[in-house]
Design a protein around this motif. Structure first.
Motif, PDB file in Angstrom:
ATOM      1  N   LYS A  97      96.101 -22.534  51.362  1.00 17.82           N
ATOM      2  CA  LYS A  97      94.729 -22.048  51.268  1.00 17.82           C
ATOM      3  C   LYS A  97      94.703 -20.534  51.516  1.00 17.82           C
ATOM      4  N   ARG A  98      93.982 -19.818  50.672  1.00 12.12           N
ATOM      5  CA  ARG A  98      93.802 -18.375  50.769  1.00 12.12           C
ATOM      6  C   ARG A  98      95.116 -17.616  50.520  1.00 12.12           C
ATOM      7  N   ASP A  99      96.084 -18.294  49.949  1.00 13.53           N
ATOM      8  CA  ASP A  99      97.383 -17.653  49.758  1.00 13.53           C
ATOM      9  C   ASP A  99      97.543 -17.158  48.334  1.00 13.53           C
ATOM     10  N   ASP A 100      97.474 -15.854  48.124  1.00 12.49           N
ATOM     11  CA  ASP A 100      97.694 -15.291  46.790  1.00 12.49           C
ATOM     12  C   ASP A 100      99.010 -14.538  46.741  1.00 12.49           C
ATOM     13  N   PHE A 101      99.912 -14.898  47.642  1.00 14.77           N
ATOM     14  CA  PHE A 101     101.184 -14.179  47.798  1.00 14.77           C
ATOM     15  C   PHE A 101     101.998 -14.149  46.519  1.00 14.77           C
ATOM     16  N   CYS A 102     101.943 -15.236  45.747  1.00 17.31           N
ATOM     17  CA  CYS A 102     102.839 -15.373  44.599  1.00 17.31           C
ATOM     18  C   CYS A 102     102.317 -14.703  43.339  1.00 17.31           C
ATOM     19  N   LYS A 103     101.127 -14.122  43.398  1.00 10.88           N
ATOM     20  CA  LYS A 103     100.601 -13.454  42.215  1.00 10.88           C
ATOM     21  C   LYS A 103     101.423 -12.208  41.909  1.00 10.88           C
ATOM     22  N   LYS A 104     101.502 -11.860  40.649  1.00 13.04           N
ATOM     23  CA  LYS A 104     102.202 -10.640  40.269  1.00 13.04           C
ATOM     24  C   LYS A 104     101.512  -9.425  40.852  1.00 13.04           C
ATOM     25  N   ARG A 129     107.081 -23.100  55.958  1.00 11.20           N
ATOM     26  CA  ARG A 129     107.045 -23.883  54.733  1.00 11.20           C
ATOM     27  C   ARG A 129     107.747 -23.150  53.590  1.00 11.20           C
ATOM     28  N   TYR A 130     108.027 -21.886  53.789  1.00  7.49           N
ATOM     29  CA  TYR A 130     108.670 -21.067  52.764  1.00  7.49           C
ATOM     30  C   TYR A 130     110.144 -20.795  53.063  1.00  7.49           C
ATOM     31  N   PHE A 149     110.297 -18.255  43.772  1.00  9.70           N
ATOM     32  CA  PHE A 149     110.658 -19.543  44.359  1.00  9.70           C
ATOM     33  C   PHE A 149     109.506 -20.162  45.155  1.00  9.70           C
ATOM     34  N   ALA A 150     108.598 -19.318  45.632  1.00 14.96           N
ATOM     35  CA  ALA A 150     107.495 -19.802  46.469  1.00 14.96           C
ATOM     36  C   ALA A 150     106.288 -20.255  45.658  1.00 14.96           C
ATOM     37  N   LYS A 151     106.314 -20.088  44.354  1.00 16.19           N
ATOM     38  CA  LYS A 151     105.154 -20.415  43.529  1.00 16.19           C
ATOM     39  C   LYS A 151     104.753 -21.890  43.614  1.00 16.19           C
ATOM     40  N   LYS A 152     105.698 -22.756  43.897  1.00 15.38           N
ATOM     41  CA  LYS A 152     105.398 -24.184  43.961  1.00 15.38           C
ATOM     42  C   LYS A 152     104.651 -24.564  45.231  1.00 15.38           C
ATOM     43  N   ILE A 153     104.620 -23.652  46.189  1.00 16.25           N
ATOM     44  CA  ILE A 153     103.969 -23.940  47.470  1.00 16.25           C
ATOM     45  C   ILE A 153     102.573 -23.322  47.444  1.00 16.25           C
ATOM     46  N   ILE A 154     101.568 -24.144  47.644  1.00 19.74           N
ATOM     47  CA  ILE A 154     100.190 -23.673  47.590  1.00 19.74           C
ATOM     48  C   ILE A 154      99.563 -23.794  48.971  1.00 19.74           C
TER      49      ILE A 154
END
Length: 237
Positions: A230-237, A29-30, A223-228
């Motif tokens: 579950k349990r995904d905190d990948f896009c956090k700083k 999805r990414y 670029f991945a911030k728009k994709i949510i």
């Protein structure tokens, strides 16, 4: 022999690509976000690569290449800037998705500061070696920009994961520089780097790769911030 570099790229990425579709990972999805980031970052590194190739800092052995060149670079070299980041970003994604990372902010701040100074000093001391100087000075600047200007707080985390990936790095770059092959695919001018090697790999390559991955991670997260998920905190700083 002419598909050797192509095969190295293929085997670097294939397992990660297959597991991208795993229902518990869903990295597929990414793909769009990754493609944008790799093209953006890769463009800068390709220009760097083409410039160094033109200056004779390094060159490529046609014995292991298909023979197709763009900007003076083998097409396999262009693929390198997609395949290597894909595997590294995928690994980072999985390790941060399924495991908790608690790195002390103060320790990270100290680590980044020491790294910035250390790499800058190396760049200055070895200014007469263009690959060494350019690699360490650009990495020092990149860390300054990423941590202090852009405010990211995962550099220490990315460093640990990059160290985990180092065995794979040694295999891939070892093959490219002549380990276990009759000759090197990528050759380096001895006058342009420190002369310190890991097996057949100039030590600068490890830091060149680290900078490449840091910027891929930064733009991929944006670029991945728009994709949510579950349990995904990948896009956090």
């Amino acid at each position: 022999m002419q598909i050797t570099y192509l095969l190295i790229n293929f085997f670097t990425v294939i397992i990660c690509f297959i597991y991208s579709f795993h229902p518990k990972i869903k990295f597929n999805r990414y793909f769009g976000a990754f493609l944008k980031s790799s093209i953006l970052v890769g463009t800068v590194f390709v220009l760097w690569d083409a410039w160094f190739t033109k200056k004779g800092v390094w060159w490529f052995n046609d014995q292991f290449l298909l023979g197709i060149r763009i900007l003076g670079l083998p097409v396999e070299e262009l693929m390198f800037f997609i395949c290597i980041p894909f595997s590294c970003v995928f690994t980072y994604f999985c390790l941060t998705k399924f495991f908790k990372w608690n790195i002390n902010p103060t320790l990270e701040r100290i680590y980044v500061l020491i790294s910035v100074v250390f790499y800058a000093v190396l760049g200055i001391v070895f200014h007469h070696h263009i690959y060494t100087a350019f690699t360490f000075m650009s990495l020092s600047i990149s860390l300054l920009v990423l941590y202090y200007a852009l405010g990211i707080r995962w550099i220490a985390q990315a460093t640990v994961i990059y160290i985990i990936l180092l065995p794979g790095f040694l295999i891939v770059n070892g093959l490219l520089t002549g380990t276990a092959l009759p000759a090197a695919i990528v050759n380096y001018n001895p006058a342009d780097f420190m002369g310190i090697r890991i097996l057949t790999i100039p030590v600068e390559d490890a830091f060149y790769g680290f900078e490449l991955i840091l910027w891929n991670l930064y733009f991929f997260k944006k670029f991945a911030k728009k994709i949510i998920l579950k349990r995904d905190d990948f896009c956090k700083k």
